[in-house]
Design a protein around this motif. Structure first.
Motif, PDB file in Angstrom:
ATOM      1  N   PRO A  61      72.486  43.313  18.090  1.00  0.00           N
ATOM      2  CA  PRO A  61      72.678  43.231  16.632  1.00  0.00           C
ATOM      3  C   PRO A  61      72.507  44.612  16.007  1.00  0.00           C
ATOM      4  N   GLN A  62      73.475  45.053  15.238  1.00  0.00           N
ATOM      5  CA  GLN A  62      73.465  46.413  14.699  1.00  0.00           C
ATOM      6  C   GLN A  62      72.256  46.687  13.803  1.00  0.00           C
ATOM      7  N   GLU A  63      71.789  45.672  13.064  1.00  0.00           N
ATOM      8  CA  GLU A  63      70.674  45.898  12.143  1.00  0.00           C
ATOM      9  C   GLU A  63      69.354  46.151  12.873  1.00  0.00           C
ATOM     10  N   MET A 111      68.231  32.845  15.277  1.00  0.00           N
ATOM     11  CA  MET A 111      69.650  32.839  15.649  1.00  0.00           C
ATOM     12  C   MET A 111      70.117  31.440  16.016  1.00  0.00           C
ATOM     13  N   GLU A 166      79.669  35.522  17.939  1.00  0.00           N
ATOM     14  CA  GLU A 166      78.803  36.677  17.688  1.00  0.00           C
ATOM     15  C   GLU A 166      77.335  36.319  17.913  1.00  0.00           C
ATOM     16  N   TYR A 221      74.639  37.867  20.699  1.00  0.00           N
ATOM     17  CA  TYR A 221      73.295  38.360  20.385  1.00  0.00           C
ATOM     18  C   TYR A 221      72.245  37.581  21.174  1.00  0.00           C
TER      19      TYR A 221
END
Length: 234
Positions: A121-123, A168, A204, A208
């Motif tokens: 996850p980019q964050e 998630m 997505e 993750y």
């Protein structure tokens, strides 16, 4: 065993696409070629399944196809029962678990078995890189005090990852309801944009989830190994 659907392989009577027993001669019919696991169980492509109903359907179909019930049959019918039973078992195992179920749905919608891969996850990219450095340092050091300090950091990281994993999975289950809502309203037949968006979002989250699950397993493996080393010393 590939057979042309539409007529019974034995008596040539007409049969429906989902009929598995000929109404005329009572012979077992093979599943239609290319049938998916939902169709195999007589279900729509829903993600929120009643597991008791799924189990009941499985046992009902199993009684039709299980090889133990077809000892006195001819070779053709025995082979059909074996192949039908094998497909039914795969369908039940896949649909019984919510994560393998949604992964299978993504495969059906996209036609790519390898479309779900581990993804960061980019964050949380910076945190993950720091954790990877901690893991590498833990693997490489033999200093007991350093390992003890790093062990505490890894335990904290594991709790954090498990918490995010639960978040998630909750988001994923919320999307299950959204997907099934489209089926109920028949929007999934015409609303290809919403359908593709839902699949993209679920895919997505699964990517993750795969990454977080792998990280948690790595931490658990290292911590367990460290525990065993301490026990050997004592």
């Amino acid at each position: 065993m590939s057979m042309v659907r539409g007529t019974c392989w034995n008596c040539q009577s007409k049969i429906g696409d989902r009929e598995t027993i000929c109404k005329t001669c009572s012979k077992i019919q093979p599943f239609a070629e290319g049938i998916n696991y939902f169709e195999c169980m007589g279900l729509e492509r829903r993600l929120q399944l009643d597991l008791r109903k799924l189990e009941r359907l499985f046992y009902e179909l199993s009684r039709q196809f299980h090889p133990d019930f077809h000892h006195g049959k001819d070779e053709t019918e025995k082979n059909i029962s074996l192949e039908n039973s094998a497909l039914l078992n795969k369908a039940y195992r896949t649909l019984q678990d919510p994560f393998s179920r949604v992964e299978y749905l993504v495969f059906l919608e996209e036609g790519n078995k390898d479309s779900i891969t581990a993804k960061i996850p980019q964050e949380f990219l910076e945190e993950i890189f720091e954790l990877q450095e901690t893991l590498e340092e833990f693997r490489s050091t033999e200093n007991l005090k350093v390992r003890e300090k790093l062990e505490g950091k890894l335990q904290e990281a594991q709790r954090m990852l498990e918490s995010r994993l639960l978040d998630m999975e909750k988001r994923l289950f919320d999307l299950f309801g959204r997907w099934d809502g489209m089926i109920d309203s028949k929007d999934w037949l015409t609303g290809s944009r919403d359908r593709k968006l839902s699949i993209h979002q679920m895919k997505e989250i699964l990517s993750y989830r795969t990454y977080y699950t792998n990280m948690i397993q790595d931490i658990q493996h290292l911590l367990q190994g460290n525990k065993e080393r301490r026990q050997i010393r004592h």
